[in-house]
Design an enzyme around this catalytic site. Structure first.
Site, short mmCIF file in Angstrom:
data_model
loop_
_atom_site.label_atom_id
_atom_site.label_comp_id
_atom_site.label_asym_id
_atom_site.label_seq_id
_atom_site.Cartn_x
_atom_site.Cartn_y
_atom_site.Cartn_z
N ASP A 30 -1.72 3.51 -3.45
CA ASP A 30 -2.20 2.57 -2.44
C ASP A 30 -3.72 2.67 -2.38
O ASP A 30 -4.26 3.56 -1.73
CB ASP A 30 -1.57 2.89 -1.08
CG ASP A 30 -0.04 2.76 -1.10
OD1 ASP A 30 0.51 2.36 -2.14
OD2 ASP A 30 0.59 3.04 -0.07
N SER A 82 3.31 1.07 -6.09
CA SER A 82 1.93 1.03 -5.65
C SER A 82 1.57 -0.31 -5.02
O SER A 82 2.31 -1.28 -5.13
CB SER A 82 1.00 1.25 -6.85
OG SER A 82 1.27 2.47 -7.48
N SER A 86 3.17 6.21 -4.52
CA SER A 86 2.61 4.87 -4.40
C SER A 86 1.10 4.92 -4.47
O SER A 86 0.44 5.58 -3.67
CB SER A 86 3.05 4.25 -3.06
OG SER A 86 2.77 2.87 -3.04
#
Lengths: 386, 386, 386, 386
Positions: free
Chosen positions: C306, C266, C304
């Site tokens: 984000d 992340s 991830s």
């Protein structure tokens, strides 16, 4: 089959209008049924005061124009039109307002929303119309913007028209696309402040509501802080059994007036306020418009395009780079609840005004939408009055 | 001042509990007031059938566990707890469900929503608690997930706990943060199917609703297609004058029971269904939960954290890459309206069950939230019965 | 196998640290590797000027505090910590700032976002940490807020802490949950303006980036209008072959340093500016943070998290109802593009600073994340210099 | 002033075309400049394989039709058109596909998005055109839908056309609104699979890109799982200094070809895949389209309408209630990253194909958009080849 209109026993409307030979006569007859706003029936929604006109035009500067098209019968019959809302009295292209959008059940169309959400701004008038008219209304709106702003699309940014629709196919022969650009320009030219025609007019001409005749409705509220919230709806949604008026299940109590629902329907709701609100606050106003709809009993069926736009007339944002930093006002969120209450109340009453103001209409193939019988409404409401 | 509780004339509760000397005695007394669910009062919301228990646990596999904390009086008094919903009977970490989220008025907290929206999946139990407990409940939830899934955060993806809150500060001395991780584990361990305790229990222990005592409520509906929708709320919102029961303005008719509202409040609403719905459909279900709240008369005040989560138990999505393509079922949107109606009805009744099931409670500094007087409710409803 | 660290040929780190017997010694050794910021390597991103420190603290008033936890080796090893950003020098609880959030690929956690989106306001410090620490950091943050605002949750509204995470499980034994509330308070107490420690510090202690060691990085830009944009990232994402530095595919050119990726990762990115921006404008800033990430070559893998938050320090919004209408300033959107460019540039450089400043680290079970070899970076960049 | 076109020294185009006397001659001359796709120049983006045609039509069933309008010079000159994408070879009205939308910087128009987001479905062809044509294209699209689905708007639900635009005002005299409904029907009729014309054709006829001539571009990628991702763009955005080709700052290296930017511009990007993806997954695909744009160096200026739509051809959803429950397939999110990479790569290459395939064009008032000089591109790329 006989049906009861306004408490009188009359010929079924579909037969009745067979006797009519001209469009002029048709329009006159259709409009002869006496209709009243909810308050004229002695029914109030909520506890707040209305504005002077109990209309969206109580928000200073707002103008409304409407073109109503009622032509022919049977195949090819047109029961449609266009309603345009000018959000202020100046040039909305040059002088934008904060706005936001809420997709309650967006199985419908509102153009221009990507731009509205990205800029937080309302940059054009708002057009309401029947579904198949969207393209022509959009084209006319763009021509109008080009005309009054000759540099648009040449040296200045384009604004994207807001055009929203409901499907008026039960009464109007929609594939015939009966609206012309001239009809749109006419609505624009006739836009004015003051009282707003309600019921089967403008964009709402061919619409149905709670399985009765619907269309355009409006209402307003004033807060103790002196702000006004006005709502205008183009209402074409919900089934009869859902209908609540001030909580009373009027739809389940009304006798007669069988109406076979066609396709699922929509409602476009526009909220305006002179309270200075930022786009994220206007989204919260738009969500209270949804609360107002819910309080009429509507559950927002799957195919109903329930789309909401809210704008504030307080901050004017020039559409150019001349000012590097805007000075803006914004109501403190800790003090915003009265505006929410105003929105919930005005939305309900706007929807109910669309219902009580809409007269019976016969459209394509003899399809008939009955105006809700006002005598029955009054009788039922009196029985359960608090 | 005397007040009327459950039809009996008694001493004001604040004086009454001064006589109580132990927590055990306090809890016993607080729970002695007879309370009933809405249907036990003879009041039905809507027209659809309920599930067997009229509870979220009518959706097969759902388990609910609750820890209720009632300790002390005056300064340091705790009236709080935790409610946990297991969305199915298996390991929700390994076996995820489609879910979605709707921020109606998100002035509140629901953790884990970025992950829920990104994956479309519910991957953990749902925890409901008082505001200041969120951190400790989150930490306990994470420990629980690590314990039952030893590879989580080592070789496998983490799941992010859903922890939602309402502020129970009027009755509970919130800065003292009275919940421990053990209280959370206890709720987890005790989670089970079957009837769900309502009112001043679990996460809802210290909450108020329409200026009466509130807390946990639940209800369910079954559609003709055989699907069940269940709703569970932690209700801590709205002012008395807003309250409508089946449209009747009960809040404006009730006599007595003055209560000075503190800070604005919140409501967390969880909808579950065994109908196979995709995330974007569950968002539409969540928006109908908002309709249900609106139909109780609530306008969603500025500070109210009105947050909604909806999930479907029908499609199980394994939390790993073993399956390259999932086979999924999804209700045709053209047939989804009965699920909307079920949601609107069950939400209303869940909120009203939280209200009618919650007994009077005295909390910090003698602050008292009265259980809504059931006799008055019945009298008012009978007067306006349709 | 030998590997090359910072241009020197040394023993593989995993063996090297076997010789270390105390945590103090371990920390000293890990920090002995000389690291440089990107500009110290002669590499510039973009064309705009940086702020004085090339850090988020160039935005006046912002303070950053970090607690770094490096304890033990093998099983139970901790490589974690917490980074806290105070968005201004006053009491952020009483004195809120406009903010917005963008979920680029939210398979991660950021608490407090419902409240942030509903109010448009940042109301607490921002905490960055390892995944399993979220609960304890949230609890500590809430205690901190209660302490400095004794009326919070009693007579005043609660603020909901922003706590965001990345998974540091490759280097840290995450199920052991090594952070205590004291560690959080320590980061709070040590928060200050001025230079910000980068690389394997604070919340970023145990993180990896482009399959090298990552962690905390920061950068800033100044526009010609005199505004500053600062970005701070906790970077734990992307695979090596994705890495681009100023467009050069450095990741594909680097020799050696095999690293087997674990779970997907992340990146949390925080953008701050002193330009007066409204929430909807800050959302647009947040989307340019995503552009900056993309320009480092990252494609944002499925797992991830984000997540991006952007805030503006220009308008201070008091957290109470004392002011009925706020006077606010807002950059004209026609003049906002330089702030977008500043954001794209600063984001890229912040990510790359996290990379070049992070020294090699050995964590649980001997897992080793190598600092990117700065000599190779310089050689590759010189070859393709434009 | 002399400028260099395609490596040859020629008269400035504006003078050159003064010699041309007929539209036919004009069109022939404008198209005589040899252009190449990026791969024909020896430049590859990314590491994945393209589909057979390196075009959106590599996704089986997709058809593209384009009408190109090049008429007149000076005042009243038209350089515009329409591009239509049929998402599958059947009747998209009856047989819908999952789709989603991402507003990267929505200062532009894409109609039909409320419906698309609400239903998760693409229900019409996608039309790309110049800004002022939106209304007429919408009207024509609605007529087309009515024609091939005679019950639409009568007994069946309406579908809302997707019409997206960029402003072609630099080269086209936009207020003259040169498109007719026939032009739209012509694009519809000519829609076919196979190679797609790129550059100054269809909706992209009058557009500019990185201050050179732009327009329509397309590209595709295949994953190892056998899925195809295709992207088609109508590209009209960004300034020259932003341009990166595979990371190389080509825009800053090119000599000559001064071009004064007019208003800010837009880019519409359509991603299609045969991988079975649900709407929430397609939104994640759409966000990777934004990554692809960013990797060309674009920062998405304030006035750029950067709007993205993604759809999947794998699940066909009938537009009626005949099926009560759909059986659907969906790629496991744990395996979706290759589709993200494919999207990022294909988007970049589609944009760059629009650039390298677009020939120099002279439009209204002699305004000239030069085709990017391919010889310079090749020279620069060779110098920095990795």
């Amino acid at each position: 089959m006989k049906s009861s209109l306004g408490g009188l026993s009359v010929l079924p409307f579909a037969s009745f209008v067979d006797l009519i030979t001209s469009d002029q006569e048709l329009q006159r007859e259709l409009r002869s049924e006496p209709r009243k706003r909810l308050r004229e029936l002695g029914i109030k929604i909520g506890t707040m005061e209305t504005g002077l006109l109990n209309a969206i035009t109580d928000v200073d500067g707002i103008k409304v124009g409407q073109t109503t098209i009622i032509k022919g019968q049977g195949k090819g019959a047109a029961r449609t039109g266009v309603t345009v809302i000018f959000p202020h009295s100046g040039n909305i292209y040059e002088d934008n307002l904060f706005a936001s959008y809420f997709d309650l059940n967006g199985w419908g169309e509102m153009t221009g929303i990507a731009s509205l959400e990205n800029t937080g701004l309302l940059q054009t008038p708002i057009f309401l119309t029947g579904t198949v008219n969207v393209g022509i209304v959009y084209a006319a709106a763009m021509k109008y913007l080009c005309r009054v702003n000759p540099n648009m699309g040449v040296t200045e940014e384009v604004s994207y028209p807001i055009v929203a629709e409901c499907l008026d196919d039960d009464l109007s022969d929609t594939p015939s696309c009966p609206i012309s650009e001239e009809d749109v320009f006419k609505a624009i030219e006739e836009a004015k402040g003051g009282p707003v025609a309600e019921g089967a007019v403008g964009g709402g001409t061919g619409m149905t509501l709670f399985d009765f005749k619907g269309g355009i409705g409006t209402s307003s509220r004033r807060t103790k802080d002196g702000y006004t919230v006005g709502v205008l709806v183009m209402a074409n949604t919900a089934n009869r059994e859902e209908l609540r008026i001030d909580g009373v299940p009027v739809g389940r109590k009304i006798q007669g007036y069988d109406y076979k629902p066609g396709n699922t329907k929509s409602i476009i709701m526009i909220a305006a306020t002179d309270a200075p609100l930022l786009p994220f606050q206007l989204k919260k106003i738009a969500k209270r418009v949804a609360h107002g709809l819910a309080q009429t009993g509507a559950i927002s069926h799957t195919g109903s395009g329930d789309i909401i736009l809210a704008f504030s007339t307080a901050n004017h944002i020039p559409k150019n780079g001349s000012v590097s930093v805007h000075a803006i006002k914004s109501v403190n969120d800790f003090n915003i609840t009265p505006l929410y209450q105003a929105t919930v109340e005005a939305t309900q009453e706007a929807i109910l005004n669309a219902l009580t103001m809409a007269q019976t209409m016969v459209g394509r193939d003899g399809n008939t939408a009955f105006g809700i019988p006002l005598d029955q409404v009054q009788t039922i409401m009196k029985k359960y009055s608090w």
